[in-house]
Design an enzyme around this catalytic site. Structure first.
Site, mmCIF file in Angstrom:
data_model
loop_
_atom_site.group_PDB
_atom_site.id
_atom_site.type_symbol
_atom_site.label_atom_id
_atom_site.label_comp_id
_atom_site.label_asym_id
_atom_site.label_seq_id
_atom_site.Cartn_x
_atom_site.Cartn_y
_atom_site.Cartn_z
ATOM 1 N N ARG A 72 -4.783 -2.580 10.552
ATOM 2 C CA ARG A 72 -5.242 -3.961 10.331
ATOM 3 C C ARG A 72 -5.066 -4.823 11.572
ATOM 4 O O ARG A 72 -5.951 -5.553 11.968
ATOM 5 C CB ARG A 72 -4.432 -4.632 9.215
ATOM 6 C CG ARG A 72 -4.554 -4.006 7.880
ATOM 7 C CD ARG A 72 -3.703 -4.754 6.889
ATOM 8 N NE ARG A 72 -4.317 -6.008 6.492
ATOM 9 C CZ ARG A 72 -5.369 -6.119 5.698
ATOM 10 N NH1 ARG A 72 -5.937 -5.034 5.212
ATOM 11 N NH2 ARG A 72 -5.862 -7.289 5.365
ATOM 12 N N GLU A 112 -9.830 -0.313 12.037
ATOM 13 C CA GLU A 112 -10.578 -1.240 11.172
ATOM 14 C C GLU A 112 -10.391 -2.707 11.587
ATOM 15 O O GLU A 112 -11.251 -3.542 11.329
ATOM 16 C CB GLU A 112 -10.138 -1.065 9.720
ATOM 17 C CG GLU A 112 -8.660 -1.373 9.529
ATOM 18 C CD GLU A 112 -8.127 -1.118 8.135
ATOM 19 O OE1 GLU A 112 -8.901 -0.811 7.223
ATOM 20 O OE2 GLU A 112 -6.901 -1.240 7.975
ATOM 21 N N GLN A 119 -6.658 8.677 4.400
ATOM 22 C CA GLN A 119 -5.530 8.659 5.347
ATOM 23 C C GLN A 119 -4.184 8.449 4.656
ATOM 24 O O GLN A 119 -3.138 8.760 5.201
ATOM 25 C CB GLN A 119 -5.713 7.525 6.366
ATOM 26 C CG GLN A 119 -6.903 7.708 7.257
ATOM 27 C CD GLN A 119 -7.325 6.410 7.924
ATOM 28 O OE1 GLN A 119 -6.805 6.050 8.964
ATOM 29 N NE2 GLN A 119 -8.263 5.697 7.323
ATOM 30 N N ARG A 120 -4.228 7.838 3.483
ATOM 31 C CA ARG A 120 -2.964 7.537 2.793
ATOM 32 C C ARG A 120 -2.669 8.520 1.668
ATOM 33 O O ARG A 120 -1.616 8.439 1.031
ATOM 34 C CB ARG A 120 -3.018 6.120 2.220
ATOM 35 C CG ARG A 120 -2.928 5.071 3.261
ATOM 36 C CD ARG A 120 -2.525 3.685 2.765
ATOM 37 N NE ARG A 120 -2.734 3.375 1.398
ATOM 38 C CZ ARG A 120 -3.172 2.190 0.941
ATOM 39 N NH1 ARG A 120 -3.451 1.218 1.799
ATOM 40 N NH2 ARG A 120 -3.292 1.955 -0.332
ATOM 41 N N ARG A 130 -25.086 13.402 19.183
ATOM 42 C CA ARG A 130 -24.939 12.058 18.618
ATOM 43 C C ARG A 130 -23.683 11.351 19.106
ATOM 44 O O ARG A 130 -22.736 11.986 19.582
ATOM 45 C CB ARG A 130 -24.811 12.162 17.098
ATOM 46 C CG ARG A 130 -26.123 12.359 16.400
ATOM 47 C CD ARG A 130 -25.897 12.554 14.908
ATOM 48 N NE ARG A 130 -27.164 12.580 14.211
ATOM 49 C CZ ARG A 130 -27.360 13.127 13.022
ATOM 50 N NH1 ARG A 130 -26.353 13.714 12.397
ATOM 51 N NH2 ARG A 130 -28.539 13.077 12.455
ATOM 52 N N GLY A 179 0.846 -1.210 0.000
ATOM 53 C CA GLY A 179 0.000 0.000 0.000
ATOM 54 C C GLY A 179 0.872 1.247 0.000
ATOM 55 O O GLY A 179 1.907 1.274 0.665
ATOM 56 N N MET A 190 -7.574 3.390 9.744
ATOM 57 C CA MET A 190 -6.789 2.220 9.346
ATOM 58 C C MET A 190 -6.080 1.604 10.546
ATOM 59 O O MET A 190 -5.922 2.248 11.580
ATOM 60 C CB MET A 190 -5.802 2.579 8.248
ATOM 61 C CG MET A 190 -6.478 2.715 6.894
ATOM 62 S SD MET A 190 -5.329 3.011 5.562
ATOM 63 C CE MET A 190 -6.423 2.785 4.152
ATOM 64 N N ILE A 224 1.729 2.591 6.667
ATOM 65 C CA ILE A 224 0.921 3.651 7.263
ATOM 66 C C ILE A 224 0.509 3.221 8.675
ATOM 67 O O ILE A 224 0.311 4.031 9.561
ATOM 68 C CB ILE A 224 -0.320 3.942 6.374
ATOM 69 C CG1 ILE A 224 -0.849 5.341 6.606
ATOM 70 C CG2 ILE A 224 -1.437 2.943 6.585
ATOM 71 C CD1 ILE A 224 -0.172 6.388 5.832
ATOM 72 N N ASP A 225 0.394 1.899 8.880
ATOM 73 C CA ASP A 225 -0.076 1.373 10.166
ATOM 74 C C ASP A 225 0.976 1.493 11.271
ATOM 75 O O ASP A 225 0.661 1.305 12.441
ATOM 76 C CB ASP A 225 -0.471 -0.101 10.025
ATOM 77 C CG ASP A 225 -1.739 -0.299 9.204
ATOM 78 O OD1 ASP A 225 -2.386 0.699 8.881
ATOM 79 O OD2 ASP A 225 -2.062 -1.455 8.896
HETATM 80 O O1 F6P Z 1 -1.481 -2.047 5.393
HETATM 81 C C1 F6P Z 1 -1.729 -0.727 5.180
HETATM 82 C C2 F6P Z 1 -3.187 -0.505 4.875
HETATM 83 O O2 F6P Z 1 -3.408 0.867 4.635
HETATM 84 C C3 F6P Z 1 -4.116 -1.001 5.977
HETATM 85 O O3 F6P Z 1 -4.280 -0.101 7.027
HETATM 86 C C4 F6P Z 1 -5.373 -1.234 5.180
HETATM 87 O O4 F6P Z 1 -6.170 -2.231 5.761
HETATM 88 C C5 F6P Z 1 -4.861 -1.724 3.878
HETATM 89 O O5 F6P Z 1 -3.579 -1.213 3.712
HETATM 90 C C6 F6P Z 1 -5.730 -1.318 2.721
HETATM 91 O O6 F6P Z 1 -5.246 -1.928 1.591
HETATM 92 P P1 F6P Z 1 -5.748 -1.554 0.129
HETATM 93 O O7 F6P Z 1 -5.161 -0.218 -0.216
HETATM 94 O O8 F6P Z 1 -5.227 -2.655 -0.721
HETATM 95 O O9 F6P Z 1 -7.237 -1.481 0.176
#
Ligand code: F6P
Length: 355
Positions: free
Chosen positions: A171, A222, A274-275, A162, A10, A169, A126-127
């Site tokens: 995983r 997530e 986020q990315r 609310r 990613g 993100m 990113i994690d």
């Molecule tokens: O591993 C980095 C990450 O951004 C995770 O946080 C996320 O679950 C995953 O990649 C998303 O992957 P893709 O861009 O393939 O949907």
């Protein structure tokens, strides 16, 4: 030297800073050439590449993504993949390949090293879950994006009284959730490291609202999961690379909170925002340091090493020690998370007492 470079897995902000740093070091310090392979190992195997020099890297420092493109293709998953990699080394007269990537890519770098290929690893995720490095570039950018989003969500949550669930993100680990949740003053932060009990979450929310608070922000990673037997979460789909496609826990939680507490609840999934976009200054500097350090490592033939950040310094660690496990959230941050969450009715603090 002739050095190949790839960006795998990613994407994340700061990848171009690494490429730029590596190219600058190669050209200026070692009078060397950098060959950028496109779409990670796919470009190495399919001979899809471009020559990189300082001119080509002008203007890329603030750019998100990667000018080389990325993919999750890798030689161990393709027939004759290793042979194709060997051919790339021969064809381009490569002294080394610098592999920039996450958990999966560092596994490939390690496996190639075991087979005798001259490789250097640069950790990217990113994690922020790769062990032996305190931080990876892109992480601070993601934390800032999430914190800004949480700041905005506070006002609309309060206007409508609310519960707003913000899915971020993460995983296997909750670094982004914890950092942005604490920075944004979220009431509750749910992370994979600590399975949650939804009944308790609801009890805390109800108690908080009973005490006159108008709104609650819940940040959920997530990959966060409930305690076994407390709440059903469907198995995620798997993509062509065997990667679980996560995302959706936020919606499930908001629906349950609404149903169990009667408090109106909504979800915001921040997803790939986020990315995307420009890296913050920290990530630009860390990426640049990693890129330069990777070329220094190649010049010293430190094969099978991964560059890393430890106590503010750039160091090298054996890549084999960085694969096979993940870096969890530090206990002191988990403690803060517990300390700042809404109380349960049974919690004992008497409140303010006049002297
Ligand atoms: O591993 C980095 C990450 O951004 C995770 O946080 C996320 O679950 C995953 O990649 C998303 O992957 P893709 O861009 O393939 O949907």
């Amino acid at each position: 030297m002739r050095i190949g470079i790839i960006t795998g897995g990613g994407d994340c902000p700061g990848l171009n800073a690494v490429i730029r740093g590596a190219v600058r070091a190669a050209e200026v310090t070692y009078d060397s050439t950098v060959i950028g392979f496109r779409s990670a190992w796919r470009g190495v195997m399919d001979n899809d590449y471009e020559l990189l020099d300082v001119d080509r890297c002008r203007g890329i420092l603030p750019l998100g993504g990667t000018i080389l493109g990325t993919s999750r293709d890798q030689p161990f998953a393709r027939e004759h993949g290793i042979e194709l990699v060997r051919r790339a080394y021969d064809r381009h007269g490569l002294d080394a390949i610098i592999g920039i990537g996450g958990e999966g890519s560092m596994g490939v770098v390690n496996a190639l090293h075991q087979k005798g290929f001259p490789v250097i690893g640069v950790p990217k995720t990113i994690d922020n879950d790769i062990p032996l490095t305190e931080m990876t570039f892109g992480f601070q950018t993601a934390v800032q994006i999430c914190t800004d989003a949480i700041d905005r969500l506070h006002t609309t949550a309060e206007s409508h009284h609310r519960v707003l669930v913000v899915e971020v993100m993460g995983r296997h680990v909750g670094h982004i959730a914890i950092w942005s949740g604490l920075a944004g003053g979220a009431a509750l932060i749910l992370v994979p490291e600590e399975p949650f009990d939804l009944d308790e979450v609801c009890e805390r929310i109800v108690n908080r609202h009973r005490k006159g608070r108008w709104a609650t922000i819940v940040v959920v990673a997530e990959g966060a999961l409930p305690k076994p037997g407390t709440f059903e979460v469907p198995e995620p789909e798997v993509d062509v690379y065997g990667h679980k496609v996560l995302g959706g826990i936020g919606h499930l939680i908001a629906r349950e909170i609404h149903g169990r507490t009667g408090i109106e609840s909504r979800t915001t999934v921040l997803g790939h925002i986020q990315r995307g976009g420009s890296p913050v200054a920290f990530d630009r500097i860390l990426g640049t340091r990693f890129g330069v350090a990777a070329v220094d490592a190649a010049a010293e033939q430190a094969w099978g090493q991964m560059v890393a950040l430890q106590q503010g310094q750039i160091v090298r660690v054996p890549v084999e020690e960085a694969v096979g496990s993940l870096k969890s959230v530090q206990p002191d941050l988990l403690r803060l998370n517990t300390m700042f969450q809404p109380r349960l009715p049974s919690d004992s603090h008497p409140g303010l007492v006049e002297p």
